[in-house]
Design an enzyme around this catalytic site. Structure first.
Site, PDB file in Angstrom:
ATOM      1  N   SER A   1       0.802  -1.220   0.000  1.00  0.00           N
ATOM      2  CA  SER A   1       0.000   0.000   0.000  1.00  0.00           C
ATOM      3  C   SER A   1       0.841   1.280   0.000  1.00  0.00           C
ATOM      4  O   SER A   1       0.316   2.347  -0.298  1.00  0.00           O
ATOM      5  CB  SER A   1      -0.940  -0.003   1.207  1.00  0.00           C
ATOM      6  OG  SER A   1      -0.215  -0.196   2.408  1.00  0.00           O
TER       7      SER A   1
ATOM      8  N   ASP B   1      -2.595   7.941   8.160  1.00  0.00           N
ATOM      9  CA  ASP B   1      -3.586   7.148   8.885  1.00  0.00           C
ATOM     10  C   ASP B   1      -2.821   6.242   9.839  1.00  0.00           C
ATOM     11  O   ASP B   1      -1.635   6.457  10.074  1.00  0.00           O
ATOM     12  CB  ASP B   1      -4.528   6.381   7.921  1.00  0.00           C
ATOM     13  CG  ASP B   1      -3.788   5.380   7.049  1.00  0.00           C
ATOM     14  OD1 ASP B   1      -2.635   5.027   7.378  1.00  0.00           O
ATOM     15  OD2 ASP B   1      -4.368   4.934   6.034  1.00  0.00           O
TER      16      ASP B   1
ATOM     17  N   HIS C   1      -0.109   4.381   7.384  1.00  0.00           N
ATOM     18  CA  HIS C   1       0.567   4.948   6.215  1.00  0.00           C
ATOM     19  C   HIS C   1       1.076   6.359   6.443  1.00  0.00           C
ATOM     20  O   HIS C   1       0.364   7.204   6.987  1.00  0.00           O
ATOM     21  CB  HIS C   1      -0.393   4.949   5.019  1.00  0.00           C
ATOM     22  CG  HIS C   1      -0.940   3.597   4.722  1.00  0.00           C
ATOM     23  ND1 HIS C   1      -2.223   3.236   5.043  1.00  0.00           N
ATOM     24  CD2 HIS C   1      -0.358   2.505   4.181  1.00  0.00           C
ATOM     25  CE1 HIS C   1      -2.416   1.972   4.687  1.00  0.00           C
ATOM     26  NE2 HIS C   1      -1.305   1.507   4.173  1.00  0.00           N
TER      27      HIS C   1
END
Ligand code: NAG
Ligand code: NAG
Ligand code: NAG
Ligand code: NAG
Ligand code: NAG
Length: 276
Positions: free
Chosen positions: A38, A236, A239
């Site tokens: 991600s 977040d 990340h």
């Protein structure tokens, strides 16, 4: 290592192809292929049946096209590295590549998929890529996963980095360095490097103000983003912000500490004149 985190932060790699005769632009390498999780996904998960998605606000709040599936507020690692390597455009996601013009695909494709981890198909692709001419490969080690707000909330005591997770990260990365040596020995015409993600993030100041969302790793849809995002490391619970990605990408491109990259940084990798 806890599975929930493992799937979010598997080893990241990127492949720079060296077909020097094709170079005719400002790019330092003719093409750039991205495999990863991600931290690199730029939209591949949008149409997949996975919970690891980032194609809704407030993701992309600082990205011109808004929420594209990037797991951050702005550009991600792959975007920033593409720019550092002199590419005019971001590398298209695999999901979009089928619509892309041939010429665009020749510049590279981004296969990164948040939460998907390393799939068997990726491993099988390695020889295809090798036969295709991938000659410069940068392997990104794991970051200090034990220090993300998600880890601290779920597996820690709420305040300090989770040491047992970071110890496993370190063990994994040490083996990755050995793998880089092994690959460099086995593939004489290909250069592999290791990027020490722990080292390149070490200069980034202490963690910003972030709530850990009760262990939910991604943002609450339409949740409120903090206004001073440029001053925060974490976007977040899992990340980094674009601001942190910029620092990490710059350090991987031009190492500042000897521990940042091994044996050379991406800038030197791109400049290498490999004969094949
Ligand atoms: C991936 O490959 C390994 C080893 O060949 C096999 O054991 C595993 O079942 C495969 N996984 C999937 C999802 O195909
Ligand atoms: C590619 O994968 C095969 C089998 O999975 C492995 O034997 C080989 O060493 C890999 N090559 C590279 C360049 O990673
Ligand atoms: C959390 O753990 C760290 C390291 O183990 C320790 O130094 C700290 O005092 C702990 N904090 C609380 C609130 O228990
Ligand atoms: C990465 O860098 C850190 C210093 O920030 C160092 O302690 C660690 O040993 C390095 N890891 C590897 C695998 O080189
Ligand atoms: C963290 O953010 C919350 C909510 O925006 C705020 O109330 C709090 O004062 C902030 N804490 C620090 C240390 O900045």
């Amino acid at each position: 290592m806890p599975m929930g985190l493992k799937v979010c932060h598997l080893v990241l790699s990127l492949i720079l192809m060296d077909l020097s005769k094709w170079v005719n632009g400002a790019e330092q390498v003719p093409c750039y292929f991205i495999f990863g999780d991600s931290l690199w996904d730029n939209g591949n998960n949008n149409a997949l049946s996975t919970k690891a998605k980032a194609n809704y606000p407030p993701y992309g709040i600082d990205f011109p096209e808004g929420a594209t599936g990037r797991f951050t507020n702005g550009r991600n690692m792959g975007d920033i590295l593409a720019q550092l390597l002199g590419f005019e455009n971001f590398i298209p996601s695999f999901a979009h590549a089928s619509n892309a013009k041939d010429q665009e695909i020749l510049r590279g494709v981004n296969y990164a998929s948040g939460g998907a981890g390393i799939r068997n198909e990726t491993a099988r692709n390695n020889l295809t890529l090798y036969n295709f001419g991938a000659r410069k490969v940068a392997l990104f080690g794991l970051g200090l996963i034990g220090c993300t707000p998600g880890s601290i909330a779920m597996y820690g005591n709420g305040t300090s980095c989770v040491e047992y997770i970071n110890n496993e990260v370190q063990m994994f990365n040490t083996k990755l360095v050995s793998l880089v040596d092994e690959l460099n020995n086995n593939f004489q015409d290909t250069k592999f490097i290791y990027v020490n993600t722990s080292s390149v993030s070490s200069s980034i100041p202490a963690t910003g103000n972030l709530t850990a969302n009760n262990g939910v790793l991604t943002c609450i849809p339409s949740g409120t983003a903090c206004p001073n995002r440029a001053e925060h490391i974490m976007w977040d619970a899992a990340h980094p912000t674009e601001a942190a990605y910029v620092m990490m990408a710059e350090r991987s491109y031009k190492a500042q500490l000897p521990s940042d990259t091994y044996p050379i940084d991406i800038h030197h990798l791109a400049q290498l004149n490999l004969t094949n």
